[in-house]
Design an enzyme around this catalytic site. Sequence first.
Site, PDB file in Angstrom:
ATOM      1  N   LYS A  53      -6.349  -6.770   7.732  1.00 21.66           N
ATOM      2  CA  LYS A  53      -7.253  -5.620   7.665  1.00 21.66           C
ATOM      3  C   LYS A  53      -8.445  -5.849   8.578  1.00 21.66           C
ATOM      4  O   LYS A  53      -8.838  -4.977   9.352  1.00 21.66           O
ATOM      5  CB  LYS A  53      -7.729  -5.388   6.220  1.00 21.66           C
ATOM      6  CG  LYS A  53      -6.652  -4.741   5.362  1.00 21.66           C
ATOM      7  CD  LYS A  53      -7.013  -4.745   3.885  1.00 21.66           C
ATOM      8  CE  LYS A  53      -5.826  -4.231   3.075  1.00 21.66           C
ATOM      9  NZ  LYS A  53      -5.964  -4.427   1.630  1.00 21.66           N
ATOM     10  N   GLN A  97     -10.052  -6.146  -2.740  1.00 23.34           N
ATOM     11  CA  GLN A  97      -8.625  -6.494  -2.708  1.00 23.34           C
ATOM     12  C   GLN A  97      -8.118  -6.735  -4.136  1.00 23.34           C
ATOM     13  O   GLN A  97      -8.706  -7.511  -4.882  1.00 23.34           O
ATOM     14  CB  GLN A  97      -8.435  -7.760  -1.848  1.00 23.34           C
ATOM     15  CG  GLN A  97      -7.002  -8.170  -1.646  1.00 23.34           C
ATOM     16  CD  GLN A  97      -6.189  -7.179  -0.817  1.00 23.34           C
ATOM     17  OE1 GLN A  97      -6.674  -6.627   0.166  1.00 23.34           O
ATOM     18  NE2 GLN A  97      -4.963  -6.937  -1.224  1.00 23.34           N
ATOM     19  N   ASP A 120     -10.002   3.510  -0.656  1.00 22.85           N
ATOM     20  CA  ASP A 120      -8.672   3.394  -1.266  1.00 22.85           C
ATOM     21  C   ASP A 120      -8.264   4.678  -1.969  1.00 22.85           C
ATOM     22  O   ASP A 120      -7.097   4.862  -2.305  1.00 22.85           O
ATOM     23  CB  ASP A 120      -8.691   2.276  -2.327  1.00 22.85           C
ATOM     24  CG  ASP A 120      -8.276   0.940  -1.749  1.00 22.85           C
ATOM     25  OD1 ASP A 120      -7.454   0.930  -0.822  1.00 22.85           O
ATOM     26  OD2 ASP A 120      -8.777  -0.079  -2.246  1.00 22.85           O
TER      27      ASP A 120
END
Length: 292
Positions: A53, A97, A120
């Site tokens: 990422k 995460q 997200d």
Amino acid sequence: MSNIIDGKAFAEGLRADIASRVGKLKAEHNLTPGLAVVLVGEDPASEVYVRNKARQTVEVGMASVEHKLDAQTPESDLLALIDTLNKDDAIHGILVQLPLPKHIDESKVLDSIHYEKDVDGFHLTNVGLLSTGGDGVVPCTPLGSIMMLKDRLGSLSGKNAVVVGRSNIVGKPMAALLLAESCTVTIAHSRTQNLDEVCRSADILVAAVGRPEMIPGDWIKPGAAVIDVGINRIERDGKKKLVGDVDFASAAPVAGAITPVPGGVGPMTIACLLHNTVQQACRQHKIEMPAA
Ligand code: NDP
């Protein structure tokens, strides 16, 4: 045209679009979108995701900040870090995460991220905006899947779509996106009866189950578009292998379009994370997203 949907190539194209948008934001608005990724603990798979990422964030010209916290970090410290990032003007997206260590309440942490910095699409406000047709941020994996479907099929209106799986991160948002495209949507799950028949009714079949090669070719309507979200690690003939939830060998000859595993939905997920970060940066600065 091959019936294989090449997610790797699609993601490369999307990243190039994002890089061009980021260039315009810098040149025209002096704005560099910034993404903060928070990792708690030392899960090796999560470390790989976080590294990828960060690398891709920098490659498209955005700023990347990583926070690695000890596995024993108290929940209150994590919440305090998120509060600081929420107030940091250089940070436009915050990603924690998952999974988090067991002593930390995942939903409390996700909801502590300001919904305009949620990249997200897991914040309850963004979940609500998606289900009411509002303009929020959409979870990355379903977003990547719907982009590839629209690119391949054009209008999805009126098509029968079946989503196998009802998780909050894939199945439910995928169903909401298909409904927003005016599909007739069925959500199937572990209690669904006659799953084979339900799948055979689908013009668009999305498999998000987590069971290796569970859906064989004879469950697929000839010509249907198949999006295989599943990522399953198996061992075959003494070799480790990644397979989807769809049995690709028997499904590919029947499907009109199909995503392979690996190289289908997977590569789109990080590209969509970058897209969401740019979208949030524009939203926070009340700027329209520049054209690619
Ligand atoms: P979950 O385990 O949260 O959900 C799985 C869903 O599948 C549940 O709704 C479950 O039903 C349903 N299910 C389980 N067994 C059956 C069955 N026999 N028949 C029908 N439905 C069944 O998984 P996720 O949604 O998080 O992930 C699904 C897959 O997608 C996984 O392989 C995961 O690795 C992959 N994934 C891939 C991503 C990517 O980037 N490509 C990102 C995220 C996930 P019930 O609710 O009734 O239990």
